[in-house]
Motif scaffolding. Structure first.
Motif, PDB file in Angstrom:
ATOM      1  N   SER A 176      -3.104   8.357   0.865  1.00  0.00           N
ATOM      2  CA  SER A 176      -1.914   7.622   1.306  1.00  0.00           C
ATOM      3  C   SER A 176      -0.712   7.998   0.449  1.00  0.00           C
ATOM      4  CB  SER A 176      -2.157   6.114   1.230  1.00  0.00           C
ATOM      5  OG  SER A 176      -2.440   5.718  -0.102  1.00  0.00           O
ATOM      6  N   LEU A 177       0.477   7.926   1.052  1.00  0.00           N
ATOM      7  CA  LEU A 177       1.714   8.257   0.355  1.00  0.00           C
ATOM      8  C   LEU A 177       2.393   6.989  -0.134  1.00  0.00           C
ATOM      9  CD1 LEU A 177       3.101  11.032   2.712  1.00  0.00           C
ATOM     10  CD2 LEU A 177       1.974  11.326   0.508  1.00  0.00           C
ATOM     11  N   LYS A 178       2.982   7.085  -1.315  1.00  0.00           N
ATOM     12  CA  LYS A 178       3.556   5.903  -1.955  1.00  0.00           C
ATOM     13  C   LYS A 178       4.891   6.238  -2.606  1.00  0.00           C
ATOM     14  CE  LYS A 178      -1.087   4.181  -2.995  1.00  0.00           C
ATOM     15  NZ  LYS A 178      -1.084   2.782  -2.539  1.00  0.00           N
ATOM     16  N   LEU A 179       5.794   5.274  -2.590  1.00  0.00           N
ATOM     17  CA  LEU A 179       7.055   5.418  -3.303  1.00  0.00           C
ATOM     18  C   LEU A 179       6.813   5.168  -4.786  1.00  0.00           C
ATOM     19  CD1 LEU A 179       9.547   3.424  -1.010  1.00  0.00           C
ATOM     20  CD2 LEU A 179       8.667   5.750  -0.735  1.00  0.00           C
ATOM     21  N   GLY A 180       7.351   6.043  -5.622  1.00  0.00           N
ATOM     22  CA  GLY A 180       7.207   5.876  -7.059  1.00  0.00           C
ATOM     23  C   GLY A 180       8.533   6.045  -7.768  1.00  0.00           C
ATOM     24  N   ASP A 181       8.509   5.892  -9.075  1.00  0.00           N
ATOM     25  CA  ASP A 181       9.670   6.041  -9.949  1.00  0.00           C
ATOM     26  C   ASP A 181      10.851   5.194  -9.481  1.00  0.00           C
ATOM     27  OD1 ASP A 181      11.603   6.730 -11.759  1.00  0.00           O
ATOM     28  OD2 ASP A 181      11.166   8.865 -11.716  1.00  0.00           O
ATOM     29  N   SER A 203       0.810  -1.219   0.000  1.00  0.00           N
ATOM     30  CA  SER A 203       0.000   0.000   0.000  1.00  0.00           C
ATOM     31  C   SER A 203       0.843   1.270   0.000  1.00  0.00           C
ATOM     32  CB  SER A 203      -0.932   0.010   1.221  1.00  0.00           C
ATOM     33  OG  SER A 203      -0.188  -0.043   2.426  1.00  0.00           O
ATOM     34  N   HIS A 204       2.154   1.146   0.266  1.00  0.00           N
ATOM     35  CA  HIS A 204       3.026   2.320   0.277  1.00  0.00           C
ATOM     36  C   HIS A 204       3.957   2.361  -0.927  1.00  0.00           C
ATOM     37  CE1 HIS A 204       1.664   3.776   4.128  1.00  0.00           C
ATOM     38  NE2 HIS A 204       1.799   2.569   4.627  1.00  0.00           N
ATOM     39  N   VAL A 205       3.615   1.603  -1.963  1.00  0.00           N
ATOM     40  CA  VAL A 205       4.348   1.621  -3.227  1.00  0.00           C
ATOM     41  C   VAL A 205       3.328   1.793  -4.350  1.00  0.00           C
ATOM     42  CG1 VAL A 205       5.782   0.284  -4.818  1.00  0.00           C
ATOM     43  CG2 VAL A 205       6.217   0.168  -2.358  1.00  0.00           C
ATOM     44  N   VAL A 206       3.630   2.653  -5.321  1.00  0.00           N
ATOM     45  CA  VAL A 206       2.712   2.849  -6.443  1.00  0.00           C
ATOM     46  C   VAL A 206       2.444   1.506  -7.111  1.00  0.00           C
ATOM     47  CG1 VAL A 206       2.427   3.912  -8.714  1.00  0.00           C
ATOM     48  CG2 VAL A 206       3.419   5.227  -6.838  1.00  0.00           C
ATOM     49  N   GLY A 207       1.171   1.176  -7.277  1.00  0.00           N
ATOM     50  CA  GLY A 207       0.788  -0.145  -7.758  1.00  0.00           C
ATOM     51  C   GLY A 207       1.023  -0.344  -9.248  1.00  0.00           C
ATOM     52  N   TYR A 208       1.640  -1.465  -9.576  1.00  0.00           N
ATOM     53  CA  TYR A 208       1.824  -1.875 -10.972  1.00  0.00           C
ATOM     54  C   TYR A 208       0.545  -2.547 -11.448  1.00  0.00           C
ATOM     55  CZ  TYR A 208       3.332  -4.935 -14.804  1.00  0.00           C
ATOM     56  OH  TYR A 208       3.428  -5.609 -15.998  1.00  0.00           O
ATOM     57  N   VAL A 209       0.101  -2.218 -12.657  1.00  0.00           N
ATOM     58  CA  VAL A 209      -1.113  -2.810 -13.214  1.00  0.00           C
ATOM     59  C   VAL A 209      -0.773  -3.774 -14.346  1.00  0.00           C
ATOM     60  CG1 VAL A 209      -3.342  -2.348 -14.326  1.00  0.00           C
ATOM     61  CG2 VAL A 209      -2.460  -0.774 -12.578  1.00  0.00           C
ATOM     62  N   MET A 210      -0.091  -3.282 -15.355  1.00  0.00           N
ATOM     63  CA  MET A 210       0.267  -4.121 -16.492  1.00  0.00           C
ATOM     64  C   MET A 210       1.291  -3.383 -17.338  1.00  0.00           C
ATOM     65  SD  MET A 210      -3.210  -3.593 -18.758  1.00  0.00           S
ATOM     66  CE  MET A 210      -2.688  -4.763 -19.970  1.00  0.00           C
ATOM     67  N   SER A 211       1.868  -4.080 -18.302  1.00  0.00           N
ATOM     68  CA  SER A 211       2.825  -3.457 -19.212  1.00  0.00           C
ATOM     69  C   SER A 211       2.842  -4.226 -20.518  1.00  0.00           C
ATOM     70  CB  SER A 211       4.225  -3.442 -18.594  1.00  0.00           C
ATOM     71  OG  SER A 211       4.665  -4.770 -18.349  1.00  0.00           O
ATOM     72  N   TRP A 212       3.310  -3.565 -21.539  1.00  0.00           N
ATOM     73  CA  TRP A 212       3.511  -4.241 -22.809  1.00  0.00           C
ATOM     74  C   TRP A 212       4.480  -3.420 -23.646  1.00  0.00           C
ATOM     75  CZ3 TRP A 212      -0.757  -1.506 -21.500  1.00  0.00           C
ATOM     76  CH2 TRP A 212      -1.256  -0.548 -22.386  1.00  0.00           C
ATOM     77  N   THR A 213       5.030  -4.038 -24.668  1.00  0.00           N
ATOM     78  CA  THR A 213       6.031  -3.365 -25.487  1.00  0.00           C
ATOM     79  C   THR A 213       5.722  -3.542 -26.963  1.00  0.00           C
ATOM     80  OG1 THR A 213       7.486  -5.297 -25.605  1.00  0.00           O
ATOM     81  CG2 THR A 213       7.827  -3.772 -23.764  1.00  0.00           C
ATOM     82  N   THR A 214       6.239  -2.614 -27.737  1.00  0.00           N
ATOM     83  CA  THR A 214       6.289  -2.736 -29.191  1.00  0.00           C
ATOM     84  C   THR A 214       7.764  -2.593 -29.556  1.00  0.00           C
ATOM     85  OG1 THR A 214       6.156  -0.384 -29.739  1.00  0.00           O
ATOM     86  CG2 THR A 214       4.074  -1.516 -29.244  1.00  0.00           C
ATOM     87  N   ASP A 257      16.573   7.070  -5.117  1.00  0.00           N
ATOM     88  CA  ASP A 257      16.137   8.369  -5.654  1.00  0.00           C
ATOM     89  C   ASP A 257      14.915   8.861  -4.881  1.00  0.00           C
ATOM     90  OD1 ASP A 257      16.304  10.573  -7.294  1.00  0.00           O
ATOM     91  OD2 ASP A 257      15.214   9.661  -8.965  1.00  0.00           O
ATOM     92  N   LEU A 258      15.027   8.887  -3.555  1.00  0.00           N
ATOM     93  CA  LEU A 258      13.903   9.286  -2.702  1.00  0.00           C
ATOM     94  C   LEU A 258      13.811  10.809  -2.626  1.00  0.00           C
ATOM     95  CD1 LEU A 258      14.221   6.668   0.181  1.00  0.00           C
ATOM     96  CD2 LEU A 258      12.418   6.802  -1.551  1.00  0.00           C
ATOM     97  N   THR A 259      13.376  11.407  -3.715  1.00  0.00           N
ATOM     98  CA  THR A 259      13.202  12.850  -3.805  1.00  0.00           C
ATOM     99  C   THR A 259      11.715  13.184  -3.742  1.00  0.00           C
ATOM    100  OG1 THR A 259      13.137  12.717  -6.211  1.00  0.00           O
ATOM    101  CG2 THR A 259      15.292  13.092  -5.190  1.00  0.00           C
ATOM    102  N   PRO A 260      11.348  14.420  -3.394  1.00  0.00           N
ATOM    103  CA  PRO A 260       9.923  14.775  -3.289  1.00  0.00           C
ATOM    104  C   PRO A 260       9.075  14.430  -4.512  1.00  0.00           C
ATOM    105  CG  PRO A 260      11.247  16.467  -2.271  1.00  0.00           C
ATOM    106  CD  PRO A 260      12.221  15.507  -2.902  1.00  0.00           C
ATOM    107  N   PRO A 261       9.559  14.612  -5.758  1.00  0.00           N
ATOM    108  CA  PRO A 261       8.715  14.242  -6.904  1.00  0.00           C
ATOM    109  C   PRO A 261       8.436  12.745  -7.001  1.00  0.00           C
ATOM    110  CG  PRO A 261      10.455  15.748  -7.582  1.00  0.00           C
ATOM    111  CD  PRO A 261      10.791  15.295  -6.197  1.00  0.00           C
ATOM    112  N   ASN A 262       9.233  11.933  -6.297  1.00  0.00           N
ATOM    113  CA  ASN A 262       9.052  10.483  -6.358  1.00  0.00           C
ATOM    114  C   ASN A 262       8.283   9.927  -5.168  1.00  0.00           C
ATOM    115  OD1 ASN A 262      10.447  10.444  -8.765  1.00  0.00           O
ATOM    116  ND2 ASN A 262      12.416  10.007  -7.792  1.00  0.00           N
ATOM    117  N   ILE A 263       7.778  10.822  -4.314  1.00  0.00           N
ATOM    118  CA  ILE A 263       6.864  10.438  -3.237  1.00  0.00           C
ATOM    119  C   ILE A 263       5.487  10.931  -3.668  1.00  0.00           C
ATOM    120  CG2 ILE A 263       6.332  10.566  -0.787  1.00  0.00           C
ATOM    121  CD1 ILE A 263       9.079   9.342  -1.405  1.00  0.00           C
ATOM    122  N   LEU A 264       4.581  10.006  -3.955  1.00  0.00           N
ATOM    123  CA  LEU A 264       3.303  10.351  -4.576  1.00  0.00           C
ATOM    124  C   LEU A 264       2.139  10.120  -3.625  1.00  0.00           C
ATOM    125  CD1 LEU A 264       4.017   8.687  -8.039  1.00  0.00           C
ATOM    126  CD2 LEU A 264       4.384  11.068  -7.380  1.00  0.00           C
TER     127      LEU A 264
END
Length: 280
Positions: free
Chosen positions: A165-170, A74-85, A152-159
């Motif tokens: 709730s606050l989450k770690l991102g990037d 709950s404190h990490v930005v949730g991954y949903v899915m990914s795909w590539t071309t 890289d725990l900088t303010p823009p990466n705390i979402l």
């Protein structure tokens, strides 16, 4: 990429609606999208070469993708899915439209914070709650097997999520720690630990570098410098004194003298139990 994979990619893109761009950078864009009536963030990374010849920045995004897939908290930005071309990497994740910089700016307005004016106890309570939430996210990634270093725990990466709730991102600079620890540098110079900036082939560091970075979004003096939360400087409150003591330990130049994430949460738990009527 096979024809079948291309068909899957087209099918997924066809399911997306409300593709509004909310950010862009040198290597791609971020969109607010709707899929199955739910809103998400979609990161689109343009590849300049084939996947076999990825440059360092593109490798960073693939590393972020591989790490995010494994982190579920709950404190990490949730991954949903990914795909590539052949030319694009897409990462769909939980939508968080506010970061710590925006939150601090809002606090400045709400509490009417002014430079050279001692922060009040209401500001302290909010700052403490923010610190505690971020610490829980760091504890989660550090207690993975093997541990994950964010770096890289900088303010823009705390979402901030829609529920507050606050989450770690990037996790583009994140690394899974191996037995040899790390030697290469990474992160914003304002926030990185001394052992990271001084890293050489003979000088290793580990996840304790993140513990150092936790503190530099806090200003333990009166004057605010940029996007920083403030802790009262002089106080007879046991809670405030306890938090300042913890922060001083976290910025110790010697990594092994810093509390790890497990120790930090234990220390914060003790602060929570203090019956400090002077600030209630």
């Amino acid at each position: 990429m096979s024809a079948n994979e291309n068909n899957i990619d087209n099918e997924l893109k066809a399911q997306l609606t409300e593709t509004n761009k909310i950010g862009s950078g040198q290597f791609g864009s971020v969109y607010r999208v709707t899929k199955d009536h739910s809103k998400y963030a979609l990161k689109e990374i343009q590849l300049t070469v084939t996947k076999e010849q990825l440059n360092e920045n593109e490798k960073k995004y693939l590393r972020e993708l591989s790490i995010m897939k494994e982190l579920k908290n709950s404190h990490v930005v949730g991954y949903v899915m990914s795909w590539t071309t052949p030319t694009v990497i897409y990462i769909m994740m939980e939508l968080c439209e506010c970061d710590l910089n925006v939150l601090i700016e809002s606090m400045t307005a709400i509490f009417k914070c002014a430079d050279n004016v001692e922060p009040n106890h209401f500001e302290y309570f909010v700052s403490y709650h923010i610190f505690h939430e971020i610490a829980q996210g760091v504890h989660y990634i550090h207690t993975q097997t093997p541990p994950v270093m964010h770096r890289d725990l900088t303010p823009p990466n705390i979402l901030m999520a829609s529920d507050g709730s606050l989450k770690l991102g990037d996790f583009g600079l994140a690394k899974v720690r191996d037995k040899r620890s790390m030697t290469n540098t990474g992160g914003n110079e304002t926030y990185i630990a001394p052992e990271v900036s001084e890293s050489t082939s003979n000088h290793h560091y580990n996840e304790l570098c993140d513990m150092y970075s936790l503190v530099w979004r806090y200003q333990m003096k009166v004057t605010r410098k940029g996007s920083q939360l403030r802790i009262p400087n002089e106080s007879d409150s046991q809670r405030i004194t306890g938090l300042r003591n913890i922060m001083n330990k976290l910025i110790h130049r010697k990594p092994n003298s810093r509390p790890d994430s497990v120790e930090l949460l234990k220390m914060l738990s003790k602060i929570d139990k203090i019956d400090d009527k002077k600030i209630e």
